[in-house]
Write a protein that holds these residues in place. Sequence first.
Motif, PDB file in Angstrom:
ATOM      1  N   PRO A   1       0.808  -1.219   0.000  1.00 38.57           N
ATOM      2  CA  PRO A   1       0.000   0.000   0.000  1.00 38.57           C
ATOM      3  C   PRO A   1       0.845   1.274   0.000  1.00 38.57           C
ATOM      4  O   PRO A   1       2.075   1.229   0.058  1.00 38.57           O
ATOM      5  CB  PRO A   1      -0.736  -0.105   1.338  1.00 38.57           C
ATOM      6  N   CYS A   2       0.168   2.409  -0.054  1.00 36.78           N
ATOM      7  CA  CYS A   2       0.809   3.702   0.214  1.00 36.78           C
ATOM      8  C   CYS A   2      -0.247   4.625   0.798  1.00 36.78           C
ATOM      9  O   CYS A   2      -1.436   4.309   0.802  1.00 36.78           O
ATOM     10  CB  CYS A   2       1.392   4.305  -1.069  1.00 36.78           C
ATOM     11  N   HIS A   3       0.197   5.763   1.310  1.00 43.43           N
ATOM     12  CA  HIS A   3      -0.726   6.810   1.740  1.00 43.43           C
ATOM     13  C   HIS A   3      -0.655   7.951   0.740  1.00 43.43           C
ATOM     14  O   HIS A   3       0.435   8.426   0.413  1.00 43.43           O
ATOM     15  CB  HIS A   3      -0.341   7.346   3.133  1.00 43.43           C
ATOM     16  N   LEU A   4      -1.788   8.374   0.225  1.00 39.00           N
ATOM     17  CA  LEU A   4      -1.842   9.589  -0.593  1.00 39.00           C
ATOM     18  C   LEU A   4      -2.702  10.582   0.178  1.00 39.00           C
ATOM     19  O   LEU A   4      -3.910  10.368   0.334  1.00 39.00           O
ATOM     20  CB  LEU A   4      -2.439   9.290  -1.969  1.00 39.00           C
ATOM     21  N   ARG A   5      -2.027  11.643   0.677  1.00 38.45           N
ATOM     22  CA  ARG A   5      -2.667  12.531   1.664  1.00 38.45           C
ATOM     23  C   ARG A   5      -3.168  11.655   2.822  1.00 38.45           C
ATOM     24  O   ARG A   5      -2.429  10.914   3.393  1.00 38.45           O
ATOM     25  CB  ARG A   5      -3.790  13.364   1.030  1.00 38.45           C
ATOM     26  N   GLU A   6      -4.448  11.669   3.100  1.00 41.19           N
ATOM     27  CA  GLU A   6      -4.942  10.885   4.239  1.00 41.19           C
ATOM     28  C   GLU A   6      -5.496   9.520   3.832  1.00 41.19           C
ATOM     29  O   GLU A   6      -5.998   8.773   4.656  1.00 41.19           O
ATOM     30  CB  GLU A   6      -6.043  11.674   4.989  1.00 41.19           C
ATOM     31  N   LYS A   7      -5.416   9.215   2.548  1.00 45.12           N
ATOM     32  CA  LYS A   7      -6.069   7.980   2.068  1.00 45.12           C
ATOM     33  C   LYS A   7      -5.113   6.790   2.047  1.00 45.12           C
ATOM     34  O   LYS A   7      -3.979   6.900   1.582  1.00 45.12           O
ATOM     35  CB  LYS A   7      -6.618   8.199   0.649  1.00 45.12           C
ATOM     36  N   PHE A   8      -5.592   5.647   2.510  1.00 43.09           N
ATOM     37  CA  PHE A   8      -4.875   4.375   2.411  1.00 43.09           C
ATOM     38  C   PHE A   8      -5.181   3.806   1.030  1.00 43.09           C
ATOM     39  O   PHE A   8      -6.338   3.560   0.690  1.00 43.09           O
ATOM     40  CB  PHE A   8      -5.349   3.421   3.510  1.00 43.09           C
ATOM     41  N   VAL A   9      -4.137   3.617   0.236  1.00 41.90           N
ATOM     42  CA  VAL A   9      -4.308   3.284  -1.181  1.00 41.90           C
ATOM     43  C   VAL A   9      -3.548   1.998  -1.512  1.00 41.90           C
ATOM     44  O   VAL A   9      -2.470   1.743  -0.976  1.00 41.90           O
ATOM     45  CB  VAL A   9      -3.775   4.459  -2.051  1.00 41.90           C
ATOM     46  N   LEU A  10      -4.101   1.184  -2.403  1.00 38.68           N
ATOM     47  CA  LEU A  10      -3.430  -0.035  -2.865  1.00 38.68           C
ATOM     48  C   LEU A  10      -2.655   0.282  -4.147  1.00 38.68           C
ATOM     49  O   LEU A  10      -3.188   0.931  -5.053  1.00 38.68           O
ATOM     50  CB  LEU A  10      -4.448  -1.148  -3.145  1.00 38.68           C
ATOM     51  N   ARG A  11      -1.409  -0.174  -4.196  1.00 37.05           N
ATOM     52  CA  ARG A  11      -0.572   0.031  -5.385  1.00 37.05           C
ATOM     53  C   ARG A  11      -0.539  -1.272  -6.188  1.00 37.05           C
ATOM     54  O   ARG A  11      -0.273  -2.325  -5.628  1.00 37.05           O
ATOM     55  CB  ARG A  11       0.875   0.386  -4.990  1.00 37.05           C
ATOM     56  N   PHE A  12      -0.752  -1.159  -7.488  1.00 32.60           N
ATOM     57  CA  PHE A  12      -0.670  -2.326  -8.375  1.00 32.60           C
ATOM     58  C   PHE A  12       0.404  -2.005  -9.416  1.00 32.60           C
ATOM     59  O   PHE A  12       0.177  -1.215 -10.336  1.00 32.60           O
ATOM     60  CB  PHE A  12      -2.023  -2.584  -9.046  1.00 32.60           C
ATOM     61  N   ALA A  13       1.594  -2.581  -9.227  1.00 30.39           N
ATOM     62  CA  ALA A  13       2.722  -2.291 -10.120  1.00 30.39           C
ATOM     63  C   ALA A  13       2.954  -3.473 -11.052  1.00 30.39           C
ATOM     64  O   ALA A  13       3.007  -4.614 -10.603  1.00 30.39           O
ATOM     65  CB  ALA A  13       3.979  -2.017  -9.300  1.00 30.39           C
ATOM     66  N   ILE A  14       3.104  -3.196 -12.332  1.00 30.07           N
ATOM     67  CA  ILE A  14       3.442  -4.252 -13.293  1.00 30.07           C
ATOM     68  C   ILE A  14       4.934  -4.525 -13.143  1.00 30.07           C
ATOM     69  O   ILE A  14       5.753  -3.638 -13.360  1.00 30.07           O
ATOM     70  CB  ILE A  14       3.115  -3.816 -14.743  1.00 30.07           C
ATOM     71  N   CYS A  15       5.292  -5.733 -12.765  1.00 29.37           N
ATOM     72  CA  CYS A  15       6.678  -6.004 -12.364  1.00 29.37           C
ATOM     73  C   CYS A  15       7.407  -7.047 -13.202  1.00 29.37           C
ATOM     74  O   CYS A  15       8.509  -6.804 -13.677  1.00 29.37           O
ATOM     75  CB  CYS A  15       6.711  -6.429 -10.893  1.00 29.37           C
ATOM     76  N   SER A  16       6.834  -8.217 -13.352  1.00 31.06           N
ATOM     77  CA  SER A  16       7.590  -9.349 -13.903  1.00 31.06           C
ATOM     78  C   SER A  16       7.845  -9.211 -15.402  1.00 31.06           C
ATOM     79  O   SER A  16       6.993  -8.726 -16.153  1.00 31.06           O
ATOM     80  CB  SER A  16       6.812 -10.643 -13.642  1.00 31.06           C
ATOM     81  N   ARG A  17       9.008  -9.691 -15.824  1.00 26.64           N
ATOM     82  CA  ARG A  17       9.328  -9.727 -17.262  1.00 26.64           C
ATOM     83  C   ARG A  17       8.345 -10.610 -18.018  1.00 26.64           C
ATOM     84  O   ARG A  17       8.054 -10.375 -19.191  1.00 26.64           O
ATOM     85  CB  ARG A  17      10.763 -10.258 -17.432  1.00 26.64           C
ATOM     86  N   THR A  18       7.780 -11.619 -17.334  1.00 28.82           N
ATOM     87  CA  THR A  18       6.919 -12.596 -18.009  1.00 28.82           C
ATOM     88  C   THR A  18       5.426 -12.355 -17.808  1.00 28.82           C
ATOM     89  O   THR A  18       4.609 -13.193 -18.187  1.00 28.82           O
ATOM     90  CB  THR A  18       7.266 -14.022 -17.517  1.00 28.82           C
ATOM     91  N   VAL A  19       5.056 -11.235 -17.196  1.00 29.81           N
ATOM     92  CA  VAL A  19       3.635 -10.975 -16.930  1.00 29.81           C
ATOM     93  C   VAL A  19       2.882 -10.744 -18.245  1.00 29.81           C
ATOM     94  O   VAL A  19       3.401 -10.126 -19.174  1.00 29.81           O
ATOM     95  CB  VAL A  19       3.454  -9.787 -15.948  1.00 29.81           C
ATOM     96  N   GLU A  20       1.675 -11.292 -18.324  1.00 26.61           N
ATOM     97  CA  GLU A  20       0.852 -11.166 -19.532  1.00 26.61           C
ATOM     98  C   GLU A  20      -0.549 -10.695 -19.152  1.00 26.61           C
ATOM     99  O   GLU A  20      -0.916 -10.651 -17.975  1.00 26.61           O
ATOM    100  CB  GLU A  20       0.746 -12.525 -20.256  1.00 26.61           C
ATOM    101  N   SER A  21      -1.339 -10.407 -20.170  1.00 23.34           N
ATOM    102  CA  SER A  21      -2.716  -9.952 -19.979  1.00 23.34           C
ATOM    103  C   SER A  21      -3.533 -10.933 -19.122  1.00 23.34           C
ATOM    104  O   SER A  21      -4.353 -10.514 -18.295  1.00 23.34           O
ATOM    105  CB  SER A  21      -3.357  -9.781 -21.357  1.00 23.34           C
ATOM    106  N   THR A  22      -3.292 -12.237 -19.284  1.00 19.76           N
ATOM    107  CA  THR A  22      -4.045 -13.237 -18.507  1.00 19.76           C
ATOM    108  C   THR A  22      -3.788 -13.088 -17.004  1.00 19.76           C
ATOM    109  O   THR A  22      -4.699 -13.287 -16.196  1.00 19.76           O
ATOM    110  CB  THR A  22      -3.638 -14.670 -18.926  1.00 19.76           C
ATOM    111  N   HIS A  23      -2.568 -12.718 -16.632  1.00 20.24           N
ATOM    112  CA  HIS A  23      -2.246 -12.533 -15.210  1.00 20.24           C
ATOM    113  C   HIS A  23      -2.963 -11.300 -14.649  1.00 20.24           C
ATOM    114  O   HIS A  23      -3.380 -11.289 -13.496  1.00 20.24           O
ATOM    115  CB  HIS A  23      -0.733 -12.396 -15.016  1.00 20.24           C
ATOM    116  N   ILE A  24      -3.090 -10.275 -15.491  1.00 20.07           N
ATOM    117  CA  ILE A  24      -3.788  -9.049 -15.064  1.00 20.07           C
ATOM    118  C   ILE A  24      -5.275  -9.361 -14.837  1.00 20.07           C
ATOM    119  O   ILE A  24      -5.858  -8.962 -13.825  1.00 20.07           O
ATOM    120  CB  ILE A  24      -3.630  -7.932 -16.133  1.00 20.07           C
TER     121      ILE A  24
END
Length: 487
Positions: free
Chosen positions: A439-462
């Motif tokens: 997660p992260c905080h943006l101002r006062e909000k608790f927010v979930l971060r979704f980062a595209i990371c893996s070299r092998t990630v594909e649309s099906t994983h998303i």
Amino acid sequence: MDAAEFRRRGKEMVEYVADYLEKIEKRQVFPDVEPGYLRPLIADCAPQDPESFEDVFKDIEKIIMPGVTHWHSPYFFAYFPAASSFPALLADMLCGGIGCVGFSWAASPACTELETVMLDWLGKMVNLPEEFLAGKDGQGGGVIQGSASEATLIALLAARTKIIRQVQSEKPELTETEIMGRLVAYASDQAHSSVERAALIGAVKIKNVPSDDTFSVRGSALKKVLDEDKAAGLIPFFFCATLGTTSCCSFDKLLELGPICNKENIWMHIDAAYAGSAFICPEFRHLLNGVEFADSFNFNPHKWLLVNFDCSAMWVKKRSDLIGAFKLEPLYLQHHHQEHGLFFLSGLQHWQIPLGRRFRSLKLWFVLRMYGVKGLQEHIRKHIRLSHQFEHLVLQDERFEICAEVVLGLVCFRLKGSNELNEALLKSINDAKKIHLVPCHLREKFVLRFAICSRTVESTHIKFAWQHISQLATDLLKTWEQNHHQQ
């Protein structure tokens, strides 16, 4: 182990690593272990007699893998990417095999010279202004640091040395301690914690400059704090601009900030740790406009450019500013070629904190040659397409909201509702261990971060990740409402 056994075992290890990476998505992305799990699994002290490679090798799966978070799994969406590729792994093997400690040119000429050329290659790929390149007779140049945190610290220390000398030449009555007590560094309130840490190590004050509603620092905000501090007798000397903040990938306004820093004699360092790799794509290069005002610039090929950790690229306009801050040359580090006039002959040890350095430029050389600029651009573009796919899925569900503009490969999102609700959602996502988020905080909000990371990630994983998140949200909202009614 002799060379013959090394040949045999080396092939086995390559097979193991290739299998690990090829089948990584079958492994649970986040481990099922409790803190302290490892100590009971191994002996209390090192063995007196040698053990066989077989014994060591079988303990990898038994002891190590149960406690590994699989950063290269296509279900890993936490932090930012940790780059990896087969060419880089092979280069790291060669680096370990050569095993030089390249502090000076004489300690291993290829180690120093290849690094200088690779940083010029990389600088040209992101279209850096000529002043940042070493070329044959430029004033600038690049160096590989261990991390962006190191690059920020090096820039801050060089800026500190430069300003102290300047102030002392203008006001010789001031001692170094008096000047230090008045120095102030600045960074966005969204900047990485390593900037504050650099100021802590550098023993100078640091102030956060408030960011605007898009989480970017504007020129007007910087000017306001500078005017206040100068009126109070302080000496502003360093500003760290962030391109691609850790929380939400926002971009400080370089074209507004740069001219102010230049006018006020403030060293501007640009930390583009994650985002910098995207600047090799012409359609994202505008995000670096204003770099011409900077004194130093850094990004991490080990995040997003398929080069394994550690490989953090840093450029300076005037390398004399770095060398002037860190140069100490005892007799045992000198050699007879030093007077030939080529800048790198005195060694890159004056550009960094440690004296020694590994042959890290081999990784860059292998990767840049074997992928080519086009292959690396396609890797970046694919990740950005996948982040927009995820953003689109979130926007179709009215229970959720997007919390910051999606520019590169990071999507910040949350359930509409309280922070407690979103904390519970993140807990259920990470407890299920099918995907991994932070997660992260943006101002006062608790927010979930979704980062595209893996070299092998594909649309099906998303798609899988979104269906999983969506289902957990449905289950959570049901129990949340039931509990609310019962209260």
